[in-house]
Scaffold this motif. Structure first.
Motif: not given
Length: 424
Positions: A55-78
């Motif tokens: 989240s901090e990286f997204v804010k600092d770098n003005k990220v437009d899109m996050v692509v989640v490659g693997n399942e663990d963060p998705l199941v954890a609710g990212i």
């Protein structure tokens, strides 16, 4: 568009390459990436499970899109986490509810049952009703399929020929063989047929695109023998998945899945992996995954002719129906080079040498790492996937095997029969 891709495997390397080819990509970061992803973007020392850091990286770098490659963060609710903090951020991947399709095999099987999606006969059991589980096992013909309900790093499925052994393994699973993941065990009827993987990108509004299909090879040994792995190779297209078969897949599985998600108010925006089996010409679902497969991604992404960034943006924004997904006509085949001892114990940090930029073949790094002095070393069980195009699978595999032979590290192993079962 500034894009952050989460993950470190061959799958993420293939996705990174495809993203980097898009004129829409202004900047690409891969967290944490591996020894080969830095040729497509910039590696970032962040774990996909470090939600606050991401989240901090997204804010600092003005990220437009996050692509989640693997399942663990998705199941954890990212996705839920990031969207609650960044209102305009696009996230490619399902929310907590949608991620249950992979996070809980019990949920997935009930979902299929509710929406008339063809799958094996099954029941779910805990330690409290183990006698009923024994009765159900006795009603089935061998082999017996036991699946840990939760995530188990691809190792939570046992296929056992002997009834007594199956009952013993059931008790071991319920007793903690796979930790909390096997506190509930799904027992399934065994389906006999040949497997394939179909990938769907969907936008939460009923729009979807079917990507090129693939077939992977899970067992460590040739002739599909030995222990299960994360995948030893893959081919695309799949010869038996002709127009008639794929129409059955779309009508009987894809459309009911998409409509079922809508009916249950599950806001699913991302990839759906359909693990299918062809039973006498009819497709049935073995499992859902909520992300792309690995090593299938290493043949699917090279065969995708359309702009991946456009497609993922359409999925995340809910307007995917307006964006085409075209496949290249060539065949693609990948062969995975693995560490000696995998999928059991193996050494890491072994220097990799040889031809690491072969003509006519793409090397997708998986378990690799670059040392400060630039030396490439192994860092995982599956090390590098060699992917090639060809007019057919035989030609593509010939190129990939040539590339694999030219990669050197102590203990190197690979299967020499990828694609043989489908006539390559």
């Amino acid at each position: 568009m500034k894009i952050l891709l989460l993950g470190s495997g061959g799958r993420e390397c293939a996705i990174a390459r495809k993203i980097s080819e898009s004129p829409r990509c202004e900047a690409l970061w891969i967290a944490p990436g591996n020894g080969g992803t830095d040729q497509y973007g910039k590696n970032v020392a962040l774990s996909p499970m470090d939600f606050a850091g991401i989240s901090e990286f997204v804010k600092d770098n003005k990220v437009d899109m996050v692509v989640v490659g693997n399942e663990d963060p998705l199941v954890a609710g990212i996705r839920n986490y990031l969207e609650s903090l960044h209102k305009h951020l696009l996230v490619v991947g399902p929310d907590l509810n949608g991620a249950q399709l992979e996070g809980s095999k019990d949920f997935a099987k009930h979902f299929m049952e509710r929406h008339g999606i063809p799958t094996a006969r099954y029941n779910s059991y805990t330690a409290d009703n183990i006698d009923m589980a024994d009765d159900f096992l006795e009603s089935l013909k061998p082999p017996y399929v036991l699946k840990a309900d939760g995530l188990a790093a691809g190792k939570g499925v046992l296929i056992i020929d002997d009834l007594d052994e199956a009952k013993k393994s059931l008790r071991e699973m319920l007793g903690g063989m796979f930790g909390k993941s096997s506190a509930t065990v799904v027992i399934e009827e065994f389906l006999k047929g040949i497997e394939l993987s179909v990938f769907v990108l969907t936008d939460g509004n009923g729009g979807y695109r079917i990507l090129p299909e693939a077939k992977d090879y899970k067992r460590i040994g040739e002739g599909d023998t030995g222990l299960n792995t994360g995948g030893m190779g893959a081919v695309s297209p799949v010869p038996f998945a002709d127009k008639e078969f794929m129409q059955k897949v779309e009508d009987r599985i894809v459309k009911p899945t998409i409509q079922g998600l809508i009916n249950e108010n599950i806001d699913y925006r991302g990839f759906i992996f359909l693990g299918l089996i062809n039973v006498d010409g009819d497709p049935m679902v073995i499992e859902y995954n909520v992300r792309m497969g690995d090593p299938e991604t290493e043949v699917v992404m090279p065969r995708l002719a359309s702009d991946l960034v456009d497609l993922m943006e359409g999925a995340a924004k809910g307007n995917l129906a307006d964006i085409p997904a075209e496949a290249r006509p060539e065949a693609a085949a990948t062969v995975m080079v693995v560490s000696g001892g995998y999928p059991g114990s193996y050494k890491k940090g072994i220097e990799i040498s040889g031809e690491l930029n072969p003509e006519g073949t793409i090397l997708f790094h998986a378990g690799t790492k670059k040392l400060p002095d630039g030396t490439l070393v192994t860092s995982g069980g599956r090390v590098i996937a060699a992917t090639s195009y060809g007019k057919d699978l035989t030609e593509a595999l010939g190129k990939s095997y040539k590339a694999v032979e030219d990669i050197n590290f102590d203990g190197k192993y690979y299967r020499r029969d990828i694609g043989k079962d489908v006539g390559a």
